[in-house]
Scaffold this motif. Structure first.
Motif, short mmCIF file in Angstrom:
data_model
loop_
_atom_site.label_atom_id
_atom_site.label_comp_id
_atom_site.label_asym_id
_atom_site.label_seq_id
_atom_site.Cartn_x
_atom_site.Cartn_y
_atom_site.Cartn_z
N ARG A 1 1.60 8.93 9.34
CA ARG A 1 0.71 8.50 10.31
C ARG A 1 0.10 7.19 10.21
N GLN A 2 -0.86 7.28 8.92
CA GLN A 2 -1.67 5.93 8.83
C GLN A 2 -0.88 5.04 8.31
N ALA B 1 -0.05 3.16 11.39
CA ALA B 1 -1.02 2.51 11.85
C ALA B 1 -1.44 1.25 11.17
N THR B 2 -1.25 1.48 9.77
CA THR B 2 -1.56 0.16 9.08
C THR B 2 -0.68 -1.32 9.30
N ARG C 1 1.04 -1.41 12.17
CA ARG C 1 0.72 -1.90 13.45
C ARG C 1 -0.48 -2.60 13.50
N SER C 2 -1.45 -2.57 12.65
CA SER C 2 -2.84 -3.10 12.78
C SER C 2 -2.68 -4.68 12.20
N PRO D 1 -2.51 -0.58 -3.98
CA PRO D 1 -3.34 0.42 -3.83
C PRO D 1 -2.50 1.81 -3.32
N ALA D 2 -3.17 2.99 -3.47
CA ALA D 2 -2.38 4.36 -3.15
C ALA D 2 -3.51 5.31 -2.79
N THR D 3 -3.33 5.78 -1.57
CA THR D 3 -4.29 6.82 -1.25
C THR D 3 -3.84 8.10 -0.89
N PHE E 1 0.82 5.58 1.02
CA PHE E 1 0.36 6.49 1.72
C PHE E 1 0.84 7.78 1.17
N GLU F 1 0.99 -1.24 -0.14
CA GLU F 1 -0.09 0.11 -0.20
C GLU F 1 1.05 1.30 -0.21
N VAL G 1 0.31 13.37 7.85
CA VAL G 1 -0.97 12.40 8.23
C VAL G 1 -0.75 11.05 7.52
#
Lengths: 388, 388
Positions: free
Chosen positions: B92-93, B96-97, B99-100, B76-78, B48, B46, B89
């Motif tokens: 940061r996501q 989080a990704t 870590r999840s 995928p790229a957001t 970010f 992914e 930000v």
């Protein structure tokens, strides 16, 4: 991994609200979702917000903090922009954040204002979701791009404009029971076939309208829902995202949307289900052909079989697999940056039993939402399941 | 929770590249980061991506898929838009990704093109990060907004333009050892004080330049790094985000930035450290006063004490707490949507020992990055730690 539950949902009426600001629209949806959830204001930890073209429509970037204030919440808010999938990717990161353990209560939503711009300006603004160098400069707009995809589909698999007309008829009929829908007007196949051509073979009734509106969803961890005795019977059990080349010219097949297949496969695997388990779906029908491509990419139909689904009555209100009971983007409306979470709102209500069309799916347990950006250069799929 | 490691970093030269496209700039940074990481192309899951004003500068929205292709990655790229904190930000996501548990290898980065616009157009484009209804319509631009904050600071705590000049002198001196910096020109306090007023009390050398550039970071799970024997000594141990009212008029104190305090407190708690543990910092000095406000909001100085830190030699290259060894936004440059991850690139190299200024902090173990949006209506803080 923490289970994620949907504690509350909210929408504005979709339609034309040129006199209202974006923050006003988002406030209405967010406050409705907060009221539906009944969660203490102080417990909200983060906001995931989708918006596509606020820079152009309202000259407002950096909408995160603006919308946190509108929602009456004192927590960080981040804006996601992924064309028409903006709220879908925001929702996906909201789910990931709760699953990571970093938050127990978050709000995901989106907003778009479009009707304050003229039609030509809206079409040009939407075109920035296509590839500027390789599509827009060549004159491609989205009606034109989806017309190319429809033509390629007809060539590869058969089907015709009458098949697509049935998709529009179905979705207009479904919107009759949705108070929030932009259109409450049934149409016939002849109405659709006789409407003006927008981009051959697509005519006016093959296209979704220009819509202002907002949507919001309150997400909580399973643990939080239990501790606070929340009535939150719908869980998010699967999440997936897929990507593709931005420009149609770079893709091997114009009548397939593999980004949606990747997103669906990931979401199904995440939820531990397969396409046969899906009882009801909300898919991204920005054009009627897009609903057909979605059905096939999500594995709900084989390639070439999706185009006749509405005509055969399989995806209608009384069919085996009702699709877009909300009315879809076609008739409910498509406030671009709000659509991803609006689909989740509709699906949650359908599964909870408090939607105008819930009686069409009284035993539905598994719902799927499919949100796409551009010509499905981006796709996000979520699986929702209800306790029964 | 999974530990997150930085496996590779990349930058373009910061400066004026009006003849290069955004995708060209991002490709350079992403490929540099990929080469530094040495991770198999197929393992990236992914992207970010931060960008602030691509709609205005390049008429290109929906940049996620465009930039995935530029980076040579099929995932995928957001796109994240949070004004000048867009890449912060996004990073940061990304953390989080991982870590999840949803991904082991991701790329975070950002890009901005600005110099293809004229100066007036850039200033107006940047202004969309302020509150359109309550600031921009009243004539507020960012130099004006930060001038209000500087004036409020001087009134509340003392300090003067000479103190701020020392911040500019320090950051210009630091940039001399950074090959990627926009400016390689030492200045004196007199140069700064004699430069033209932009918005009283801020003059030309109090402001960062207009910059084109891109940055990228490859993040991997601890487990992946071990399995593949990667040389990735820097970990992300803390992440925090804070928000505030978008408009200055809605805040109780113009000389404080509580969003940054919230972000820092969360990041410190996440990492299990306090501000006293910080050895080196990269902070968001879009204006010299912003560096002062950052030092205080991050708890590195008490309120009123930060303004003299550079003049006293405490935050200089040879001081106890070197700040903006990269040259900062002031002299390294500020391609807005790329800055958040550019700070992480600089900090990673400082801690790994391969930065032109690493010799100033040979024993540094803990670094902090602080990225802000608007007048710090958004703030993101990360804690990086190196194995020693």
């Amino acid at each position: 991994m923490t289970d994620v539950r949907i504690a509350g949902v909210g929408l504005t009426k979709f339609g034309s609200h040129p006199e209202r600001t974006g923050r006003d629209l988002f406030a209405e949806a967010a406050l409705a979702a907060r009221e539906d959830a009944g969660v203490s204001r102080d417990d909200y930890e983060e906001i995931f917000y989708g918006n596509f073209m606020g820079e152009l429509a309202e000259k407002q970037g950096h909408q995160g903090p603006v919308m946190a204030e509108a929602a009456g919440l004192d927590c960080p808010a981040t804006r996601y922009e992924q064309a028409c999938a903006s709220a879908g990717v925001a929702f996906r990161q909201a789910v990931a954040t709760i699953r990571s353990g970093a938050a127990d209560v978050v709000l995901a939503g989106g907003m778009e204002r479009m009707n304050n711009l003229g039609t030509a300006e809206v079409t040009q603004s939407l075109a920035i979701a296509a590839d500027e160098l390789f599509e827009v400069r060549a004159g491609v707009t989205f009606p034109g791009a989806y017309a190319l995809m429809a033509r390629a589909y007809f060539d590869a698999f058969g089907g015709d404009s009458e098949d697509l007309a049935h998709v529009a008829v179905k979705n207009h009929a479904n919107a009759m029971q949705n108070d929030y829908a932009q259109f409450h007007r049934e149409i016939t196949v002849d109405d659709a076939l006789e409407s003006p051509i927008v981009a051959d073979p697509l005519s006016l009734y093959d296209a979704c309208p220009i819509t202002d509106g907002a949507s919001a969803v309150v997400l909580v961890s399973d643990d939080y829902a239990e501790r606070h005795g929340l009535d939150a019977p719908v869980s998010v059990t699967g999440s997936g995202q897929g990507g593709d080349k931005a420009a149609l010219q770079d893709r091997p097949h114009l009548a397939r949307t593999p980004a949606a297949t990747k997103a669906a496969d990931a979401a199904y695997a995440d939820a531990g289900i397969g396409p046969d388990d899906v009882d009801v779906a909300e898919v991204h029908d920005c054009f009627t052909i897009a609903e057909v491509l979605a059905l096939e990419s999500l594995g709900l139909y084989d390639h070439g079989e999706g185009v006749g689904a509405a005509a055969r009555g399989e995806t209608t209100r009384d069919g085996d697999l009702p699709v877009n009971l909300s009315g879809g983007l076609k008739a409910k409306g498509h406030p671009v940056g709000a659509t991803g979470t609006a689909q989740v709102v509709e699906m949650t209500k359908l599964l909870r039993g408090d939607h105008g069309n819930s009686d069409a799916v009284p035993d539905a347990r598994v719902g799927v939402t499919h949100n796409a950006g551009g010509t499905v250069a981006s796709a996000v799929v979520h699986v929702l399941e209800v306790d029964r």
